[in-house]
Design an enzyme around this catalytic site. Structure first.
Site, short mmCIF file in Angstrom:
data_model
loop_
_atom_site.label_atom_id
_atom_site.label_comp_id
_atom_site.label_asym_id
_atom_site.label_seq_id
_atom_site.Cartn_x
_atom_site.Cartn_y
_atom_site.Cartn_z
N ASN A 190 -8.18 -5.56 -6.31
CA ASN A 190 -7.87 -4.15 -6.08
C ASN A 190 -6.37 -3.85 -6.20
O ASN A 190 -5.86 -2.94 -5.57
CB ASN A 190 -8.38 -3.70 -4.69
CG ASN A 190 -9.87 -3.92 -4.55
OD1 ASN A 190 -10.66 -3.54 -5.41
ND2 ASN A 190 -10.27 -4.55 -3.45
N ARG A 191 -5.70 -4.63 -7.03
CA ARG A 191 -4.26 -4.48 -7.27
C ARG A 191 -3.43 -4.72 -6.01
O ARG A 191 -2.26 -4.32 -5.94
CB ARG A 191 -3.94 -3.09 -7.86
CG ARG A 191 -4.51 -2.88 -9.27
CD ARG A 191 -3.93 -3.90 -10.24
NE ARG A 191 -4.29 -3.67 -11.61
CZ ARG A 191 -5.29 -4.28 -12.25
NH1 ARG A 191 -6.04 -5.15 -11.60
NH2 ARG A 191 -5.53 -4.04 -13.53
N LEU A 192 -3.99 -5.39 -5.01
CA LEU A 192 -3.23 -5.77 -3.83
C LEU A 192 -2.65 -7.16 -4.06
O LEU A 192 -3.07 -8.16 -3.47
CB LEU A 192 -4.13 -5.74 -2.58
CG LEU A 192 -4.71 -4.37 -2.24
CD1 LEU A 192 -5.57 -4.45 -0.98
CD2 LEU A 192 -3.59 -3.34 -2.04
#
Length: 212
Positions: A190-192
């Site tokens: 999640n692009r974290l």
């Protein structure tokens, strides 16, 4: 306009925690570099070197890491190149390793300096003969009319140095990047993404996490 908005790669790594990191950034780099070697990534020692001259216009190019230890990272170049000109004007540089096959990046910032002539000579003598001759042929970053010009010059130099060793060119040698900052980036769901920085403060490496 080319629309690339649908291009998307989801990162799947299990993430990175501070407990996973070595307290020494050079050792952490060595671990990740060895992982890149084991994964058989293409040119794992290739990195983007960024320099900025007096005109404040940044330049980037890919160079090959040839040596590293607990003091710095070394590569070799023509000392008359654009990169060398900018290095003479401003010794602050940035290096970026992109090991995307492992969903990893490493960014290094620091100062740069020439290594000794003796160390450069030692490496030069270890190069393939064609690469040694090539160092004499290329006036790096200068305009040339065609590849034929380079090939003709190479043949001339090959004949000139046909007997004995290829002499060491005075305009060629090594540089060492002495880091004051490392960032280790691991792709996350999640692009974290996980980003950890080592910053040299009062001769000690401080480690902290950045938001993605």
């Amino acid at each position: 306009m080319a629309d690339l908005s649908k291009m998307r790669q989801e990162y799947t790594s299990k993430g990175l925690e501070i407990e996973d990191l070595d307290k020494n950034p050079f050792k952490q780099f060595e671990t990740w570099f060895n992982n890149a070697l084991e994964a058989k990534l293409i040119e794992p020692n290739a990195f983007t070197l960024s320099t900025v001259g007096l005109d404040l216009k940044p330049s980037q190019r890919t160079v090959l890491l040839k040596m590293y230890d607990n003091t710095g990272f070394r590569f070799f170049s023509n000392y008359n190149s654009k990169k060398s000109e900018q290095i003479e004007q401003n010794p602050y540089v940035s290096a970026h390793f992109a090991w995307l096959g492992l969903e990893r990046q490493v960014r290094i910032e620091g100062t740069i300096k020439k290594i000794s002539k003796g160390e450069s000579l030692k490496y030069f003598l270890s190069r393939p003969r064609g690469s040694q001759i090539g160092a004499w042929v290329s006036h790096q970053s200068q305009v040339v009319n065609s590849r034929t010009v380079l090939e003709t010059k190479f043949d001339e130099m090959r004949k000139k140095f046909a007997k004995g060793e290829v002499p060491f060119p005075s305009f060629w040698g090594g540089y060492e990047i002495v880091p004051t900052y490392f960032e280790f980036w691991q792709g996350g769901l999640n692009r974290l993404h996980d980003r950890f920085v080592y910053e040299l403060i009062d001769n000690n490496w401080e480690i902290y996490r950045l938001e993605p």
